[in-house]
Design a protein around this motif. Sequence first.
Motif, PDB file in Angstrom:
ATOM      1  N   ILE A   1      86.391  54.173 -67.675  1.00 41.15           N
ATOM      2  CA  ILE A   1      84.948  53.396 -67.170  1.00 41.15           C
ATOM      3  C   ILE A   1      84.522  54.321 -65.840  1.00 41.15           C
ATOM      4  O   ILE A   1      85.318  54.466 -64.884  1.00 41.15           O
ATOM      5  CB  ILE A   1      85.498  52.068 -66.481  1.00 41.15           C
ATOM      6  CG1 ILE A   1      86.244  51.238 -67.724  1.00 41.15           C
ATOM      7  CG2 ILE A   1      84.034  51.431 -65.862  1.00 41.15           C
ATOM      8  CD1 ILE A   1      86.603  49.991 -67.045  1.00 41.15           C
ATOM      9  N   LEU A   2      83.253  54.476 -65.986  1.00 44.79           N
ATOM     10  CA  LEU A   2      82.683  55.683 -65.099  1.00 44.79           C
ATOM     11  C   LEU A   2      81.314  54.831 -64.477  1.00 44.79           C
ATOM     12  O   LEU A   2      80.401  54.289 -65.362  1.00 44.79           O
ATOM     13  CB  LEU A   2      82.302  56.910 -65.342  1.00 44.79           C
ATOM     14  CG  LEU A   2      83.430  57.527 -65.961  1.00 44.79           C
ATOM     15  CD1 LEU A   2      83.125  58.811 -66.947  1.00 44.79           C
ATOM     16  CD2 LEU A   2      84.443  58.040 -65.121  1.00 44.79           C
ATOM     17  N   TYR A   3      81.096  54.557 -63.168  1.00 45.89           N
ATOM     18  CA  TYR A   3      80.123  53.723 -62.557  1.00 45.89           C
ATOM     19  C   TYR A   3      78.788  54.358 -62.077  1.00 45.89           C
ATOM     20  O   TYR A   3      78.044  53.794 -62.031  1.00 45.89           O
ATOM     21  CB  TYR A   3      80.709  52.955 -61.535  1.00 45.89           C
ATOM     22  CG  TYR A   3      81.744  51.752 -61.927  1.00 45.89           C
ATOM     23  CD1 TYR A   3      81.422  50.455 -61.969  1.00 45.89           C
ATOM     24  CD2 TYR A   3      82.894  52.097 -62.068  1.00 45.89           C
ATOM     25  CE1 TYR A   3      82.469  49.454 -62.515  1.00 45.89           C
ATOM     26  CE2 TYR A   3      83.936  51.121 -62.415  1.00 45.89           C
ATOM     27  CZ  TYR A   3      83.339  49.871 -62.802  1.00 45.89           C
ATOM     28  OH  TYR A   3      84.544  48.939 -63.112  1.00 45.89           O
ATOM     29  N   SER A   4      78.703  55.642 -62.200  1.00 46.03           N
ATOM     30  CA  SER A   4      77.822  56.538 -61.742  1.00 46.03           C
ATOM     31  C   SER A   4      77.830  57.777 -62.119  1.00 46.03           C
ATOM     32  O   SER A   4      78.867  58.330 -62.913  1.00 46.03           O
ATOM     33  CB  SER A   4      77.713  56.417 -60.282  1.00 46.03           C
ATOM     34  OG  SER A   4      78.825  57.215 -59.774  1.00 46.03           O
TER      35      SER A   4
ATOM     36  N   GLN B   1      83.186  54.524 -70.869  1.00 42.50           N
ATOM     37  CA  GLN B   1      82.548  53.399 -70.785  1.00 42.50           C
ATOM     38  C   GLN B   1      81.706  53.890 -69.662  1.00 42.50           C
ATOM     39  O   GLN B   1      81.863  53.816 -68.300  1.00 42.50           O
ATOM     40  CB  GLN B   1      83.252  52.019 -70.400  1.00 42.50           C
ATOM     41  CG  GLN B   1      82.305  50.867 -69.947  1.00 42.50           C
ATOM     42  CD  GLN B   1      81.533  50.304 -71.191  1.00 42.50           C
ATOM     43  OE1 GLN B   1      82.524  49.645 -72.076  1.00 42.50           O
ATOM     44  NE2 GLN B   1      80.436  50.353 -71.176  1.00 42.50           N
ATOM     45  N   LEU B   2      80.457  53.811 -69.804  1.00 46.22           N
ATOM     46  CA  LEU B   2      79.383  54.019 -68.818  1.00 46.22           C
ATOM     47  C   LEU B   2      78.712  52.672 -68.191  1.00 46.22           C
ATOM     48  O   LEU B   2      78.494  51.725 -69.053  1.00 46.22           O
ATOM     49  CB  LEU B   2      78.250  54.905 -68.944  1.00 46.22           C
ATOM     50  CG  LEU B   2      78.701  56.447 -69.661  1.00 46.22           C
ATOM     51  CD1 LEU B   2      77.447  57.042 -70.144  1.00 46.22           C
ATOM     52  CD2 LEU B   2      79.318  57.295 -68.417  1.00 46.22           C
TER      53      LEU B   2
ATOM     54  N   ALA C   1      69.477  50.686 -60.729  1.00 50.00           N
ATOM     55  CA  ALA C   1      70.068  51.420 -61.898  1.00 50.00           C
ATOM     56  C   ALA C   1      69.640  52.824 -62.062  1.00 50.00           C
ATOM     57  O   ALA C   1      68.583  53.007 -62.123  1.00 50.00           O
ATOM     58  CB  ALA C   1      70.065  50.572 -63.217  1.00 50.00           C
ATOM     59  N   LEU C   2      70.437  53.575 -62.335  1.00 51.95           N
ATOM     60  CA  LEU C   2      69.998  55.064 -62.541  1.00 51.95           C
ATOM     61  C   LEU C   2      69.942  55.507 -63.615  1.00 51.95           C
ATOM     62  O   LEU C   2      70.380  54.709 -64.580  1.00 51.95           O
ATOM     63  CB  LEU C   2      71.199  55.959 -61.762  1.00 51.95           C
ATOM     64  CG  LEU C   2      71.632  55.934 -60.181  1.00 51.95           C
ATOM     65  CD1 LEU C   2      72.823  56.719 -59.967  1.00 51.95           C
ATOM     66  CD2 LEU C   2      70.204  55.952 -59.399  1.00 51.95           C
TER      67      LEU C   2
END
Length: 262
Positions: free
Chosen positions: A141-144, A168-169, A181-182
């Motif tokens: 899981i990667l948040y940015s 998982q983005l 959100a980017l």
Amino acid sequence: MTPLPRLMVAPNGARRGKSDHPQLPVTDDEVVQTAIACHAAGADGVHLHIRDAAGAHLLDAPRYQALLDRLKDTVPGMYLQVTSESAGLYTAQEQRCMMRALRPAHVSVAMREMVRGPEDWAKAHGFYAWALENAVDVQHILYSPKEVAAFVDAVLRGQVPGDRILVQLVQGSYAEGSKGALDLDLYLAEFDRVEDRVFDWMLCAFGKAETASLVHAARLGGKARAGFENALHHSDGTLAVDNASRIREIDAALRVAVPEAG
């Protein structure tokens, strides 16, 4: 390594409860019934959280195993993924111990929880290597975009093993929904730095932009994770009746956007 499912439902998460939505599943019985309904609505995977008697987030290998055994019988063939989320309650060591005890076929692991400082990489690498050797599929899981860049650096250094890497983005947040959100392209550009690995990636998005964000991801070759963990409303702003209704909307949108993937 099993490919990620096309559409995974995340029906509850670690934080929300009945006060957020009366149809949010909390007990194992409710999770099973939700999985059945969402499978019928178009989901081919389910992301599992369990709760204790008070409804609080729980990591417990025997409880997880009992739930997995039930779901293997009630939704055969569905991709069953457990979470290792700490939710501020568990250390990285406790998370790894739970996963080693359970040995799930599929588990999500946040890089920021496994590696809270550079000194944690040795233990994290040891866990990732153990998972690969024991057929435990880890979805990172990667948040940015910044986290994706750090993760890709780790892949290039050999700290994340394997030729096929599950990711998982995450767009948005519990606190802000889709506000701020980017752009997804900023996340995906980092993958281009690695030529000899395959990134099988999925997106989850918070708030009312969930459907549009997942459709955009599908058009770019990604998979979708949806449900009450991330969003309670449909794209028109109305409150969803239950998780299955969210899955029906997203499944229909994906089939229109990417017919060959349906």
